[in-house]
Design an enzyme around this catalytic site. Sequence first.
Site, PDB file in Angstrom:
ATOM      1  N   ARG A  20      35.036  23.238  36.649  1.00 16.03           N
ATOM      2  CA  ARG A  20      33.932  22.427  37.494  1.00 16.03           C
ATOM      3  C   ARG A  20      32.484  23.184  37.884  1.00 16.03           C
ATOM      4  NH1 ARG A  20      38.058  19.627  38.917  1.00 16.03           N
ATOM      5  NH2 ARG A  20      38.534  17.914  37.870  1.00 16.03           N
ATOM      6  N   LYS A  44      18.502  25.210  31.090  1.00 14.36           N
ATOM      7  CA  LYS A  44      19.015  24.548  30.291  1.00 14.36           C
ATOM      8  C   LYS A  44      20.025  25.563  29.458  1.00 14.36           C
ATOM      9  CE  LYS A  44      15.444  21.541  28.302  1.00 14.36           C
ATOM     10  NZ  LYS A  44      14.572  21.441  27.370  1.00 14.36           N
ATOM     11  N   GLU A  69       6.460  32.678  21.711  1.00 13.76           N
ATOM     12  CA  GLU A  69       6.568  31.861  23.111  1.00 13.76           C
ATOM     13  C   GLU A  69       5.680  32.223  24.315  1.00 13.76           C
ATOM     14  OE1 GLU A  69       8.478  29.142  22.934  1.00 13.76           O
ATOM     15  OE2 GLU A  69       9.940  29.680  21.310  1.00 13.76           O
ATOM     16  N   LYS A  92       6.374  29.335  33.152  1.00 19.12           N
ATOM     17  CA  LYS A  92       7.494  28.551  32.608  1.00 19.12           C
ATOM     18  C   LYS A  92       8.140  27.881  33.882  1.00 19.12           C
ATOM     19  CE  LYS A  92      11.453  27.276  30.050  1.00 19.12           C
ATOM     20  NZ  LYS A  92      12.773  27.390  29.285  1.00 19.12           N
ATOM     21  N   GLU A 150      13.276  17.385  32.545  1.00 20.07           N
ATOM     22  CA  GLU A 150      12.386  17.197  31.191  1.00 20.07           C
ATOM     23  C   GLU A 150      12.073  15.562  31.027  1.00 20.07           C
ATOM     24  OE1 GLU A 150      12.914  19.206  27.605  1.00 20.07           O
ATOM     25  OE2 GLU A 150      11.644  18.002  26.748  1.00 20.07           O
ATOM     26  N   ARG A 208       7.633  18.684  31.606  1.00 18.62           N
ATOM     27  CA  ARG A 208       8.273  19.984  30.871  1.00 18.62           C
ATOM     28  C   ARG A 208       8.020  19.697  29.321  1.00 18.62           C
ATOM     29  NH1 ARG A 208      13.831  22.673  32.480  1.00 18.62           N
ATOM     30  NH2 ARG A 208      14.163  24.143  30.849  1.00 18.62           N
ATOM     31  N   ASN A 215       7.299  22.014  24.595  1.00 24.49           N
ATOM     32  CA  ASN A 215       7.564  22.117  23.116  1.00 24.49           C
ATOM     33  C   ASN A 215       6.166  22.308  22.540  1.00 24.49           C
ATOM     34  OD1 ASN A 215      10.310  21.465  23.685  1.00 24.49           O
ATOM     35  ND2 ASN A 215       9.685  19.277  24.042  1.00 24.49           N
ATOM     36  N   HIS A 265       6.521  22.792  18.487  1.00 22.05           N
ATOM     37  CA  HIS A 265       7.737  22.969  18.051  1.00 22.05           C
ATOM     38  C   HIS A 265       8.143  21.565  17.385  1.00 22.05           C
ATOM     39  CE1 HIS A 265       8.578  25.964  20.992  1.00 22.05           C
ATOM     40  NE2 HIS A 265       9.688  26.212  20.566  1.00 22.05           N
ATOM     41  N   HIS A 269      10.212  22.861  14.330  1.00 15.90           N
ATOM     42  CA  HIS A 269      11.337  22.460  13.812  1.00 15.90           C
ATOM     43  C   HIS A 269      11.681  22.081  12.357  1.00 15.90           C
ATOM     44  CE1 HIS A 269      12.608  22.032  18.507  1.00 15.90           C
ATOM     45  NE2 HIS A 269      12.981  23.158  17.907  1.00 15.90           N
ATOM     46  N   HIS A 315      12.803  31.429  14.599  1.00 16.09           N
ATOM     47  CA  HIS A 315      12.229  30.452  15.379  1.00 16.09           C
ATOM     48  C   HIS A 315      10.718  30.543  15.749  1.00 16.09           C
ATOM     49  CE1 HIS A 315      12.261  27.223  18.226  1.00 16.09           C
ATOM     50  NE2 HIS A 315      11.759  27.932  19.175  1.00 16.09           N
TER      51      HIS A 315
HETATM   52  N1  LIG Z   1      17.934  27.442  27.210  1.00 18.20           N
HETATM   53  C1  LIG Z   1      16.751  27.318  26.808  1.00 18.20           C
HETATM   54  O1  LIG Z   1      15.925  26.731  27.560  1.00 18.20           O
HETATM   55  C2  LIG Z   1      16.346  27.964  25.711  1.00 18.20           C
HETATM   56  C3  LIG Z   1      15.046  28.215  25.197  1.00 18.20           C
HETATM   57  C4  LIG Z   1      14.648  28.592  24.265  1.00 18.20           C
HETATM   58  C5  LIG Z   1      15.697  29.123  23.205  1.00 18.20           C
HETATM   59  N2  LIG Z   1      17.142  29.048  23.467  1.00 18.20           N
HETATM   60  C6  LIG Z   1      17.996  29.319  22.619  1.00 18.20           C
HETATM   61  O2  LIG Z   1      18.220  30.863  22.521  1.00 18.20           O
HETATM   62  C7  LIG Z   1      18.630  30.960  21.201  1.00 18.20           C
HETATM   63  C8  LIG Z   1      17.840  32.175  20.733  1.00 18.20           C
HETATM   64  O3  LIG Z   1      17.968  33.307  21.675  1.00 18.20           O
HETATM   65  P1  LIG Z   1      17.277  34.757  21.040  1.00 18.20           P
HETATM   66  O4  LIG Z   1      15.911  34.632  20.008  1.00 18.20           O
HETATM   67  O5  LIG Z   1      17.498  35.550  21.918  1.00 18.20           O
HETATM   68  O6  LIG Z   1      18.378  35.042  19.831  1.00 18.20           O
HETATM   69  P2  LIG Z   1      19.710  35.938  19.792  1.00 18.20           P
HETATM   70  O7  LIG Z   1      20.508  35.760  21.209  1.00 18.20           O
HETATM   71  O8  LIG Z   1      20.660  35.369  18.650  1.00 18.20           O
HETATM   72  O9  LIG Z   1      19.285  37.177  19.866  1.00 18.20           O
HETATM   73  C9  LIG Z   1      18.645  37.716  18.657  1.00 18.20           C
HETATM   74  C10 LIG Z   1      19.341  39.329  18.109  1.00 18.20           C
HETATM   75  O10 LIG Z   1      18.791  40.228  18.919  1.00 18.20           O
HETATM   76  C11 LIG Z   1      19.875  40.802  19.442  1.00 18.20           C
HETATM   77  N3  LIG Z   1      19.447  41.420  20.589  1.00 18.20           N
HETATM   78  C12 LIG Z   1      19.089  40.771  21.821  1.00 18.20           C
HETATM   79  N4  LIG Z   1      19.075  41.660  22.917  1.00 18.20           N
HETATM   80  C13 LIG Z   1      18.846  43.033  22.319  1.00 18.20           C
HETATM   81  C14 LIG Z   1      18.671  44.321  22.475  1.00 18.20           C
HETATM   82  N5  LIG Z   1      18.030  44.420  23.805  1.00 18.20           N
HETATM   83  N6  LIG Z   1      18.806  45.289  21.831  1.00 18.20           N
HETATM   84  C15 LIG Z   1      19.250  45.009  20.579  1.00 18.20           C
HETATM   85  N7  LIG Z   1      19.437  43.914  20.402  1.00 18.20           N
HETATM   86  C16 LIG Z   1      19.365  42.822  20.752  1.00 18.20           C
HETATM   87  C17 LIG Z   1      21.030  39.681  19.331  1.00 18.20           C
HETATM   88  O11 LIG Z   1      22.402  40.441  19.145  1.00 18.20           O
HETATM   89  C18 LIG Z   1      20.666  39.042  18.042  1.00 18.20           C
HETATM   90  O12 LIG Z   1      21.267  39.690  17.120  1.00 18.20           O
HETATM   91  C19 LIG Z   1      18.833  29.740  20.670  1.00 18.20           C
HETATM   92  O13 LIG Z   1      20.080  29.536  20.376  1.00 18.20           O
HETATM   93  C20 LIG Z   1      18.006  28.813  21.274  1.00 18.20           C
HETATM   94  O14 LIG Z   1      18.542  27.586  21.150  1.00 18.20           O
HETATM   95  C21 LIG Z   1      17.246  28.309  24.885  1.00 18.20           C
HETATM   96 ZN   LIG Z   2      10.855  27.654  21.324  1.00 23.15          ZN
END
Ligand SMILES: NC(=O)c1ccc[n+]([C@@H]2O[C@H](COP(=O)([O-])OP(=O)(O)OC[C@H]3O[C@@H](n4cnc5c(N)ncnc54)[C@H](O)[C@@H]3O)[C@@H](O)[C@H]2O)c1
Ligand SMILES: [Zn+2]
Length: 369
Positions: free
Chosen positions: A125, A147, A189, A231, A241, A245, A249, A252, A256, A269
């Site tokens: 929990r 999130k 971003e 942010k 949101e 918030r 987007n 986006h 998307h 992305h």
């Molecule tokens: N929670 C939120 O508010 C929020 C907001 C935006 C995106 N997201 C989520 O985030 C995800 C995307 O995140 P991302 O772009 O970081 O992708 P990711 O986590 O897949 O990382 C991208 C790639 O970079 C590599 N990597 C990361 N840091 C590294 C480093 N320092 N050195 C070498 N390699 C490294 C990872 O292994 C991966 O292959 C999606 O799932 C998306 O839905 C969440």
């Molecule tokens: Zn985004």
Amino acid sequence: MSKSKSLVHVSLGERSYDVHVGEGVLDRAGKLIAGASKARVAAVVTNPRIGKLYAERVVESLRGAGITAHVITIPAGERYKALSTVRRVYEKLLDHRIDRTGMVIGLGGGVVGDLAGFVAATYLRGIDFVQMPTSLLAQVDASVGGKVGVDLPRGKNLIGAFYQPQIVLADTGTLHTLPKAQFRSGLAEVIKHGIILDSEYYAYLERNLPAIMRLESESLRHVVERSIELKAGVVTQDERESGLRAILNFGHTVGHAIESLTGYRGLLHGEAVTIGMVTAALIAQEMGRADELLARRIRDLLIRVGLPYRPPEDIRPEAVIEAMKLDKKVAHGKLRFVLVKEIGSAFVSEDVTPELILRALKEQEKMKP
Ligand SMILES: NC(=O)c1ccc[n+]([C@@H]2O[C@H](COP(=O)([O-])OP(=O)(O)OC[C@H]3O[C@@H](n4cnc5c(N)ncnc54)[C@H](O)[C@@H]3O)[C@@H](O)[C@H]2O)c1
Ligand SMILES: [Zn+2]
């Protein structure tokens, strides 16, 4: 506080927390985390590549502060941001006898952070949670705001919660090992934050882009810090949101649609989002709500970064509209579209019609470098 380190406070009442930004923050993890959580046993969730690069430094630092750490590795990639992986992490937590007094640390990009946060929110929990984002996107976006969640086969981020961490440690030094394309995608971003919220910051990005692209320590720190501040400013006004918030987007809705058309493979992305940001700027121009130079100014910066400003040639404007209509967020009720009046000033419009978007996309097709 020395020049190269900084701190952003995210003010959410009893769920408030600090974000530490700067090169080398990782090596101070133990002390900082010990000050933010009572937990003295931690599970560090990471992926093989990031674990290999950084987990030992984190575990060492934790040990120095009297925190015992177990490393739990999950496979890399969005398709492992899934309930099956969550379940495997739960099992590992049980194996390590992590109880309610333990904590989960997410060490990685957004995939690791979102999943680790969801595990922390639901295991017994809810136990303490620490974000250690290592990608630019995770540092400026995913790790702040609470999130957390995972995907289902039928859509991204369909399962999740709002769950704030105890502390966030964004070590800009880790960006040196991040693949360049991922860095540029994260900059999308960052640019978005400037466009919707802060014209001075946008001008800073225009002026300092070469230093940022060279990963100069001070510029990186400033960019990550300012983006987190912006942010956090939005999140603290609208944690769950229900209104404001939504401006995050920006770009986006069309982004998307383009991601789904390319099967989440052709484009990263951030690349899909920058295309959507230019569409939104053109829509605002079409509506007479924005200066006619707006889209061009955005395009110019995107070109310098190496991010796209118009859809790939094999994607027809009509197909983008169709894909948008299939989007769950768009399909029902009024389309709430984020637009900008000028750099630094976003607003939500309910007057954006598919015809208007189509016209903007056709305009965008004709844009030249
Ligand atoms: N929670 C939120 O508010 C929020 C907001 C935006 C995106 N997201 C989520 O985030 C995800 C995307 O995140 P991302 O772009 O970081 O992708 P990711 O986590 O897949 O990382 C991208 C790639 O970079 C590599 N990597 C990361 N840091 C590294 C480093 N320092 N050195 C070498 N390699 C490294 C990872 O292994 C991966 O292959 C999606 O799932 C998306 O839905 C969440
Ligand atoms: Zn985004």
